[in-house]
Design a protein around this motif. Structure first.
Motif, PDB file in Angstrom:
ATOM      1  N   TYR A 250      -4.305   1.074  -3.839  1.00 12.71           N
ATOM      2  CA  TYR A 250      -5.201   1.598  -2.798  1.00 12.71           C
ATOM      3  C   TYR A 250      -5.128   3.120  -2.696  1.00 12.71           C
ATOM      4  O   TYR A 250      -6.120   3.797  -2.606  1.00 12.71           O
TER       5      TYR A 250
ATOM      6  N   THR B 260       0.825  -1.205   0.000  1.00 14.01           N
ATOM      7  CA  THR B 260       0.000   0.000   0.000  1.00 14.01           C
ATOM      8  C   THR B 260       0.862   1.258   0.000  1.00 14.01           C
ATOM      9  O   THR B 260       0.602   2.193  -0.742  1.00 14.01           O
TER      10      THR B 260
ATOM     11  N   ASP C 164      -0.155  -2.328  -5.547  1.00 16.16           N
ATOM     12  CA  ASP C 164      -1.307  -1.956  -4.734  1.00 16.16           C
ATOM     13  C   ASP C 164      -1.731  -0.534  -5.096  1.00 16.16           C
ATOM     14  O   ASP C 164      -0.974   0.408  -4.917  1.00 16.16           O
TER      15      ASP C 164
ATOM     16  N   VAL D   6       3.622   1.088  -3.097  1.00 14.18           N
ATOM     17  CA  VAL D   6       2.922   0.968  -4.374  1.00 14.18           C
ATOM     18  C   VAL D   6       3.277  -0.326  -5.121  1.00 14.18           C
ATOM     19  O   VAL D   6       2.404  -1.027  -5.592  1.00 14.18           O
TER      20      VAL D   6
ATOM     21  N   TRP E 154      -6.554  -3.677  -5.441  1.00 17.02           N
ATOM     22  CA  TRP E 154      -7.297  -2.455  -5.755  1.00 17.02           C
ATOM     23  C   TRP E 154      -7.088  -2.020  -7.211  1.00 17.02           C
ATOM     24  O   TRP E 154      -6.748  -0.870  -7.481  1.00 17.02           O
TER      25      TRP E 154
END
Lengths: 146, 343
Positions: free
Chosen positions: A84, A64, A82, A67, A104
């Motif tokens: 998010y 998160t 990720d 990345v 995500w």
């Protein structure tokens, strides 16, 4: 396109599911993980990569913040992305060069037509129970593993 | 000597000029947090563009505030790992350009290492000490036996503590970054529910590892039930996180018989964490140190200082072909630069 629903009732069953899936991977797939916070996306990723290479599995943590995490397994490179907290992520450099796992993902991500794509939707039912909806796009060969 | 430090590994563009005798001459940080909040997320390319846009003005301001000329700089230090690679590259390229044009050595610095050593700008800590580094992207426990002598004890198996704060803030419908908001809200609440303390009692291979993913899920479950106020959930969550962070650190203190603890990184600004560490340090008999608040979040000063320290202690510098790394554990970083420096 192939669809299937898999019920997992515990973390151990999630692990078994990942272990069953892993031998079918060729190393160029795009795996999209869809599901709410806490539905098991990162946990699944850890199990999947551990099944490919136990030592690489220990490196898996939530991307998160970073990345993208990159893990070198014995078989192939795994890109763990990720999105998010991220908008617009250019994946053209990594797609097809290893397994690309995206948490995500944005909606347009299954447009990489040349790449075998596995979409896993995690739905939370009770504490540890999850219904995983699996879509295979140009990845029918994965069927035999699930 | 004067060391220029550059930090661009995440959201902040930071440049500092550090003088070995006079201390910090200037420390300029330009933050992108507002930008990310405005867009509701990070655009990696945009983040890199912002660093590109910020780096020269921030550098210029730092040099002017320090009242020096670029030519007065004796070395250039830069964060080379870990971080968002597109962002790291901006700082590294700038540092290389300066190093090349000024003909001054280029010193690599690890982001976590800089967080740990930031406190030395204000006070020297006696080795060995336990370092707990907690931020949005990191939760790691080390034994620091000396400069470049690091033993990795453990880290998070999934989410970092700061990430758990951010995600719980999102679950509760609060803003970003989640840490300060939850810290504030928690003061008005009570521990109405005993949330899990993941891996707290583990005495096996996860003894010094952390896991906050399950805690986040547990919070979500409580929120869905709708029994408790946001304040009470924030309080219960914070107690669980702090319990684990303090508990594991104290366990390491006792296990290795170490008397000093340094808590660093953005989450070290958390008021409850500081309070609990103070209590435990008195109970167990160790000293705990926190960097001043301006050094907790990302900044160039910690980079400049750590770079200065590296230059003075081991003289390890790198060439212009040196590459940054998105992920590289601190103990392995020492091996990496040792190889690069040909030592």
């Amino acid at each position: 396109m192939f669809k299937k629903k898999v019920k997992v009732s515990s973390v151990d069953e999630l692990k078994s599911f990942a272990e069953k899936l892993s031998p079918c991977l060729k190393g160029n797939e795009l795996i999209l993980l869809i599901g709410d916070l806490g539905s098991g996306k990162t946990t699944f990723t850890k199990f999947l990569i551990s099944a490919i290479d136990l030592k690489a599995g220990e490196e898996v943590s939530s991307p998160t913040f970073s990345v993208m995490n990159i893990y070198e397994t014995e078989k192939f490179t795994v890109y763990h992305v990720d999105l998010y907290r991220v908008k617009e992520f250019d994946m053209s450099d990594i797609i097809g060069k290893g397994i690309v796992i995206v948490e995500w993902p944005d909606e347009e991500m299954n447009k990489f037509e040349e790449v075998p794509t596995i979409i896993l939707k995690f739905d939370i039912h009770d504490e540890d129970k999850r219904i995983i909806e699996l879509d295979l796009i140009k990845a029918d060969y994965v069927k035999q593993c699930i | 000597m004067i060391v220029l430090g550059i930090e661009t590994s995440c959201d902040d563009t930071g440049v500092c000029l550090f003088h070995s005798e006079k201390g910090i001459l200037s420390n300029v940080v330009s933050s992108q947090i507002k930008l990310h909040a405005e867009w509701g997320g990070v655009y990696p390319d945009l983040a890199a563009r912002e660093h590109t846009k910020n780096i020269i003005p921030v550098l210029d301001k730092a040099v002017k505030e320090a009242g020096i000329h670029l030519n007065d700089i004796d070395a250039v230090a830069v964060t080379v790992a870990p971080g968002l690679i597109v962002s790291l590259v901006i700082g590294i390229s700038s540092a290389k350009a300066l190093s090349w044009s000024l003909k001054k050595p280029l010193i690599p610095v690890h982001h976590i290492e800089a967080h740990i050593f930031a406190i030395f700008i204000e006070q020297a800590i006696q080795f060995p000490f336990i370092a707990l580094v907690v931020s949005g992207g990191h939760t790691e426990l080390y034994i620091i036996r000396g400069f470049e002598d690091y033993i990795y004890l453990g880290g998070t198996l999934d989410d970092a503590a700061g990430e758990a704060y951010d995600k719980v803030a999102r679950i509760l419908g609060l803003g970003y970054p989640g840490g300060p908001i939850i810290d504030r809200l928690a003061k008005k609440g009570r521990e109405v529910v005993k949330l899990p303390r993941p891996l707290m009692k583990d005495r096996g291979k996860n003894r010094f590892n952390f896991s906050f993913s399950g805690l986040k899920t547990a919070v979500m479950r409580e929120v869905e039930k709708g029994f408790y106020s946001k304040e009470d959930i924030a309080h219960s969550f914070q107690e669980a996180v702090v319990d684990v962070l303090v508990g594991k650190t104290v366990d390491a203190v006792i296990e290795y018989g170490i008397k000093n603890v340094v808590v660093a990184g953005g989450v070290s600004a958390n008021s409850r964490l500081r309070e609990r560490f103070q209590e435990e340090s008195q109970k167990t008999g160790f000293s705990v140190y926190f960097p001043p608040l301006y050094l907790c979040t990302d900044n160039g000063a910690m980079i400049a200082y750590t770079g200065y320290r590296r230059f003075k202690e081991t003289g390890r510098t790198v060439g212009l072909n040196f590459e940054g790394k998105a992920r590289l554990r601190l103990d392995r970083f020492v091996d990496y630069i040792r190889r690069e420096a040909g030592q």
